[in-house]
Structure formats: C-alpha cells, structure tokens
Design a protein around this motif. Structure first.
Motif, mmCIF file in Angstrom:
data_model
loop_
_atom_site.group_PDB
_atom_site.id
_atom_site.type_symbol
_atom_site.label_atom_id
_atom_site.label_comp_id
_atom_site.label_asym_id
_atom_site.label_seq_id
_atom_site.Cartn_x
_atom_site.Cartn_y
_atom_site.Cartn_z
ATOM 1 N N VAL A 3 0.844 -1.206 0.000
ATOM 2 C CA VAL A 3 0.000 0.000 0.000
ATOM 3 C C VAL A 3 0.876 1.251 0.000
ATOM 4 N N ASN A 4 1.923 1.257 0.818
ATOM 5 C CA ASN A 4 2.803 2.433 0.918
ATOM 6 C C ASN A 4 3.575 2.714 -0.369
ATOM 7 N N PRO B 293 -3.768 8.995 -4.975
ATOM 8 C CA PRO B 293 -4.361 8.579 -3.701
ATOM 9 C C PRO B 293 -4.315 7.054 -3.580
ATOM 10 N N ARG B 294 -3.764 6.614 -2.473
ATOM 11 C CA ARG B 294 -3.623 5.182 -2.247
ATOM 12 C C ARG B 294 -4.975 4.536 -1.971
ATOM 13 N N PRO B 295 -5.138 3.302 -2.435
ATOM 14 C CA PRO B 295 -6.396 2.608 -2.120
ATOM 15 C C PRO B 295 -6.420 2.243 -0.639
ATOM 16 N N PRO B 296 -7.594 2.015 -0.099
ATOM 17 C CA PRO B 296 -7.674 1.604 1.309
ATOM 18 C C PRO B 296 -6.962 0.263 1.528
ATOM 19 N N TYR B 297 -6.382 0.127 2.692
ATOM 20 C CA TYR B 297 -5.691 -1.115 3.079
ATOM 21 C C TYR B 297 -6.615 -2.313 2.867
ATOM 22 N N THR B 298 -7.881 -2.176 3.256
ATOM 23 C CA THR B 298 -8.822 -3.301 3.165
ATOM 24 C C THR B 298 -9.057 -3.734 1.721
ATOM 25 N N SER B 299 -9.032 -2.790 0.793
ATOM 26 C CA SER B 299 -9.205 -3.133 -0.627
ATOM 27 C C SER B 299 -8.020 -3.944 -1.134
#
Length: 119
Positions: free
Chosen positions: A27-28, A33-39
């Motif tokens: 994710v990092n 804009p980064r996607p949500p961790y859960t996605s």
C-alpha cells in the motif's frame, strides 16, 4: 494458471518487483491517492486463493511471497493472446503491430538484432 484481473495484476507487479512483502508495504508503495488497506487486502486474499501468493505468518503479521514468476505469467498470458487473436503465429502478431504503426522500423530492427544475438 488462472487469468488475473487488472487489479490483481497491478498488485502482483508490486510483489514481483518487491519480493516478499506485507500488505502495508505494498500500500505504501502505491501512488497517491492510495487505495484503502482493506481493498488491497481483499485482492491479496484472492491472489492467495488463486495460488499466486503464499502467506508466511511472522508474529502477528502475514508476509506474502509470489509463487509464480513474473516471466512465467507473461509467457502464459502472451501465449494465450497469440493463440486466441493471431492464430498461434507470433509473426502475425508482429505484423499486426507494424501495420497498426505501433512498431517502428527502428524497433523492428532492434528485434532483428536481438534475434541475431540469440542465434
């Protein structure tokens, strides 16, 4: 080998380039804009089910490792494209790109040079 969705391919590219990683690390590395961790975690779970990634529990975290090499996936995927769209002929595929002006004379010469080196 099961075909990956676009999202799955994008996530796999991070794993192929980074090697064993935690979801948070992937994710990092993603652009804003980064996607949500859960996605991302959901896609990783799908990749695990398809056996593209294997989990390794380290303490309270899980590190994922690619189980299929990027070059093997490319070979499989491209082979399918050639079979399905170019009647199994790589020559037909290259000819298509030349006619569609996606491959220049210079690029074609570079390919010829590569072939000469490999022979």
């Amino acid at each position: 080998m099961e075909r990956l969705t676009q999202q799955e391919e994008e996530i796999m590219l991070y794993f192929w380039r980074s090697g064993p990683s935690f979801i948070r690390e992937i994710v990092n590395k993603m652009p804003e804009p980064r996607p949500p961790y859960t996605s991302v975690a959901s896609v990783v779970r799908n990749l695990e089910k398809k056996t593209y990634l294997s989990p390794l529990k380290l303490g309270n975290s899980i590190q994922y490792r690619p189980q299929i090499e990027e070059c093997d996936y490319k070979r499989y995927f491209l082979g399918g494209v050639v079979r399905n769209y170019f009647t199994g002929s790589y020559k037909e595929m290259v000819s298509f790109f030349v006619k569609d002006r996606k491959l220049s004379k210079e690029e074609l010469q570079e390919l010829m040079d590569i072939i000469d080196k490999e022979s």
